[in-house]
Design an enzyme around this catalytic site. Structure first.
Site, short mmCIF file in Angstrom:
data_model
loop_
_atom_site.label_atom_id
_atom_site.label_comp_id
_atom_site.label_asym_id
_atom_site.label_seq_id
_atom_site.Cartn_x
_atom_site.Cartn_y
_atom_site.Cartn_z
N GLU A 231 0.81 -1.23 0.00
CA GLU A 231 0.00 0.00 0.00
C GLU A 231 0.84 1.28 0.00
O GLU A 231 0.54 2.23 -0.72
CB GLU A 231 -0.94 0.03 1.21
CG GLU A 231 -2.17 -0.86 1.08
CD GLU A 231 -1.89 -2.30 1.47
OE1 GLU A 231 -0.77 -2.60 1.95
OE2 GLU A 231 -2.79 -3.14 1.31
N HIS B 222 -9.84 -4.61 11.17
CA HIS B 222 -10.49 -4.41 9.87
C HIS B 222 -11.77 -3.60 9.98
O HIS B 222 -12.59 -3.64 9.09
CB HIS B 222 -10.81 -5.76 9.22
CG HIS B 222 -9.61 -6.47 8.67
ND1 HIS B 222 -8.58 -6.90 9.45
CD2 HIS B 222 -9.28 -6.79 7.39
CE1 HIS B 222 -7.67 -7.49 8.68
NE2 HIS B 222 -8.05 -7.43 7.43
#
Lengths: 466, 360
Positions: free
Chosen positions: A200, A269
């Site tokens: 990322e 998450h």
């Protein structure tokens, strides 16, 4: 003509220091770059180098002297005659005060206006009113999921502008981890729909660099939880560049993906990053709820010259909404929308919270309370006017936010109501947020931690004193 | 150079898979070893010399203005490293290639031919600065000259540069990106994320590690398990080159080999430029982590400008002419300093401009 060597400042805040050691003596020939002396403060030591060449004429301040004020003449260099003049020229103009930044600011205060006048005027002019598109009578409405609406937005824009490409993990061959990019690879090919390694930080930087180089990247994060690895490029590279470059270097990029709690995926998450990004000047932050806003706002985001953080919600991807079948359907950035009108209390929300608020409003109506539900849609810049207008009408306001309460979008809305809507308030503004804990996994605990219509109903009744 | 002894150690890695014809990690180094120095004529070398001298004098002046309180915050000088930017820049095609670097950026901008006045005015925080005084020493850009900064976060320019290279390839414009970073930045994780993508996608980029031997005050041997930085691309199949960054003609020649390889669509190259910064990491540097003798030795025996000067004289340039050139460069720098001191600070109305491009 002799050149005066003055006590240098090691930092803008240094006022005095110790002349620890002379490394030259009177009569020495020095060239530029030669180290002349060592200067010390309580914080640091610096070697003082010659900039000019010549002979050390006189050492005025002996070594070991403490508390030598910045700007004091510490030695004289005899120039080489002809060279001395050109070098010495700028020096005498500096008086002692001139070397102090504070003194200089006063001197510089009367600003030269001519160059920037036009821009000031431009900047103070109100933004052009940009409304949601008119939907002509007889326009076909079709049902579309949020997932499809987002995909259509990207596809339509990619057909329009070949600088646009989509990059992220599993966006191409896998057709999107959440199937948002389904079909894009087939239509646009691997040069414009690019699978990345799981990296990322790296691919966010690649995207930002490509935007600086003139392309229009759409960077998908599988979820915004993983964008924390990349937040340096979102903020330091994308958001600040236009400002730092004096408007010269833009970074038109969209960072998009699901944000907020999904279902039973645990704390790492399940987080709403809206307040994080909405805190940053230089970013546009969008968090739509329904399919038409998702489509119209993503198209506007891709066309924007600014870096946009586009926060979606996994739980909403599969919901269907009616969408006008219009060519080039654009929704303006920075405008909230009244999704249900009412006169008794305002519920401000965004993203999945809008669904919760609409459910609460329906139940409140059964009890005779008409709630007005406002979908902020854009979180930065925030539509203050829409919040205050509704508050002026209902005099009561609550915020429903799927996210933590502390330093939240809700906190910001409350501040706006206090600063600019105080006289309109008939009750304190309340926020209904997630519980202030990392999201638990167990089904019962997860349910207890997240906002729901019950809590919104309860808060609305409380501000209505019912 | 201080590093020479260390480098004579036998290579630890065994020979690479000979069966893989595409695995040519040492081919560029071999080409470089065969032909180390660019054959410059007098005029070419004079031009390089002048650019290096301009950087040296500019940075000395910047240091002086900092001492006078006219430049604030951080100020990282390029003194000692001039041959790197000048040698590489001279091999680029300014009409299509792009450049990006970190916060030690003044030298790169001067090597790119940007006006010393607007650079110095940015350092002093004036409206006439290249970033209108809103960027400062570490944040300067010229999109017009394809110079993309000027980045203050250590290592950030590496993925950004990879993105610029991505754009070159996407547009098929034939350009190459040169991304400079230091031996300190070479330990950032994002650098290796970038190596992986650049090699995977065969992006036109040259990664240039300016190894000035110290990451702030930490010597590379104290921070880096592999100090032969040009080998660090091996795991990503990026060929490396080990170059003397104190010799402008060696830098130039190496740059041509690297550019030729990248322009043919072979993907990235990693160049290690061994150099040395004479001054502190930034202006407030304790200068306690290395000996003065070490610095003096580099200045006296390896100075890139002195070296070029001796060669110029060997090529028939007169000392007189070089002295005159030095005077011209000093005058140019003095003019930039005067300009940077006398031009006004930004108008207060600039505070809220350029935050966003559009109005919403």
């Amino acid at each position: 003509m002799a050149i005066e060597l003055k006590m240098p400042a090691l930092s803008p805040t240094m006022e005095e220091g110790k002349l620890a050691r002379w490394l030259v003596k009177e009569g020495d020939e020095v060239a530029s770059g030669d180290i002349l002396a060592e200067i010390e403060t309580d914080k640091a030591t610096m070697e003082f180098e010659a900039v000019d060449e010549g002979k050390i004429g006189k050492i005025v301040v002996p070594e070991g002297s403490e508390a030598v004020k910045v700007g004091t003449v510490i030695a004289l260099i005899e120039g080489e005659g002809d060279e001395g003049d050109s070098q010495a020229a700028p020096e005498p103009e500096k008086d002692e005060a001139g070397s102090k930044p504070e003194a200089k600011e006063e001197k510089q205060q009367p600003p030269a206006k001519e160059a920037s006048e036009a821009e000031i005027v431009k900047d103070e002019a109100p933004a052009p009113p940009r409304m949601d598109p008119e939907i002509p009578d007889g326009t076909d409405m079709k049902a579309l999921t949020v997932r499809e609406a987002l995909r259509d937005a990207m596809a339509e824009e990619m057909r329009r502008d070949d600088r646009i490409f989509v990059m992220g993990e599993e966006v191409a061959e896998y057709q999107g981890a959440y199937k948002v990019t389904q079909g894009l690879l087939d239509e646009f090919g691997p040069e414009r729909v690019i699978d990345t390694p799981i990296t990322e930080y790296g691919f966010s930087g690649v995207g930002a660099g490509a935007a600086m180089g003139g392309l229009r990247p759409v960077i998908e994060f599988m979820t915004f939880n993983f964008a924390m690895q990349a937040i340096d490029h979102i903020i330091n590279s994308a958001a600040k560049t236009n400002y730092m470059s004096g408007g010269q270097m833009r970074c038109p990029i969209v960072f998009r993906g699901p944000n907020g709690a999904a279902s039973r995926v645990g704390a790492q998450h399940s987080q709403n990053y809206a307040p994080w990004y909405a805190n940053v000047p230089g970013l546009v932050v969008i968090a739509p709820y329904d399919a038409s806003d998702a489509k119209g706002l993503l198209k506007s985001a891709i066309r924007s010259e600014d870096p946009v953080v586009f926060l979606e919600n996994e739980l909403v991807y599969g919901r269907s909404f009616e969408l006008p079948d219009l060519e080039d359907f654009l929704v303006p950035i920075g405008k909230a929308r009244i999704v249900r009108e009412g006169a008794d209390v305002t519920i401000v929300s965004y993203s999945i919270g809008v669904g919760v608020s609409l459910e609460a409003a329906a139940r409140l109506a059964e009890e005779g309370i008409e709630a007005e539900v406002i979908d902020l849609r854009t979180l930065r810049p925030l539509d203050r006017g829409a919040i205050l207008e509704s508050l002026a009408k209902t005099n009561r306001l609550i915020i429903a936010e799927e996210g933590w309460p502390t330093c939240s979008i809700a906190s910001e809305v409350i501040a706006i109501c206090m600063e600019d809507g105080f006289d309109d308030l008939d009750a304190p503004v309340l926020r209904v947020c997630d519980e202030d804990v990392p999201l638990p996994y167990a089904a019962n605990l997860e349910k207890a931690a997240l906002i729901d219509a019950d809590r919104v109903v309860e808060a609305a009744k409380k501000v209505c004193y019912r | 150079m201080a590093k020479a002894a260390r480098k004579s150690a036998p290579p630890a890695a065994p020979d690479l898979d000979e069966d893989d014809e595409n695995f040519a990690l040492r081919s560029l180094q071999q080409a470089h070893a065969k032909n180390r120095r660019y054959k410059a004529d007098k005029d070419e070398l004079l031009k390089l010399y002048e650019q290096m001298l301009l950087i040296r004098r500019f940075e000395e002046k910047a240091g002086q203005l900092y001492g006078l309180g006219l430049i604030g915050g951080f100020c990282h000088l390029y003194i000692g490293q001039e041959a790197v930017a000048v040698g590489l820049q001279s091999a680029l095609d300014n009409d299509k290639d792009s450049v990006i670097t970190g916060y030690r950026d003044h030298g790169h901008m001067l090597a790119y031919g940007l006006d010393p006045k607007v650079i110095m005015a940015e350092l002093t925080g004036r409206a006439a600065g290249i970033s209108k005084g809103k960027g400062g020493s570490m944040h300067m850009f010229s999109v017009e000259h394809r110079f993309y900064g000027g980045h203050g976060i250590v290592g950030a320019q590496v993925p950004l540069g990879t993105g610029l290279a991505f754009a070159h390839k996407y547009r098929k414009d034939g350009g190459v990106c040169v991304a400079y970073f230091g031996d300190g930045a070479a330990n950032q994780g994002q650098v290796y994320e970038s190596f992986n993508m650049a090699s995977l996608w065969k992006l036109p980029i040259i990664f240039v590690i300016e190894d000035n031997q110290y990451a702030m005050g930490t010597a590379s041997r104290r921070s880096s398990a592999e100090t032969h930085f040009h080998r660090r691309g091996t795991a990503f199949r990026i060929p490396g080159m080990d170059v003397d960054g104190m010799d402008v003609l060696e830098v130039r020649q190496a740059a041509e080999i690297a550019l030729d390889f990248v322009r043919q669509g072979n993907g990235p190259v990693l160049m290690e430029l061994n150099t040395y910064r004479y001054r502190g990491h930034s202006m407030s540097d304790p200068a306690k982590y290395r000996s003065r003798e070490e610095v003096q030795e580099m200045r006296e025996k390896h100075d890139p400008i002195e070296r070029a000067k001796i060669e110029l004289i060997g090529l028939g340039e007169s000392e007189e002419a070089l002295k005159k050139l030095d005077k011209q460069v000093r005058a140019l720098v003095s003019e930039a300093a005067d300009f940077s001191e006398n031009s006004p600070e930004p108008d207060l109305s600039e505070l809220y401009t350029d935050v966003l491009v559009e109005r919403y």
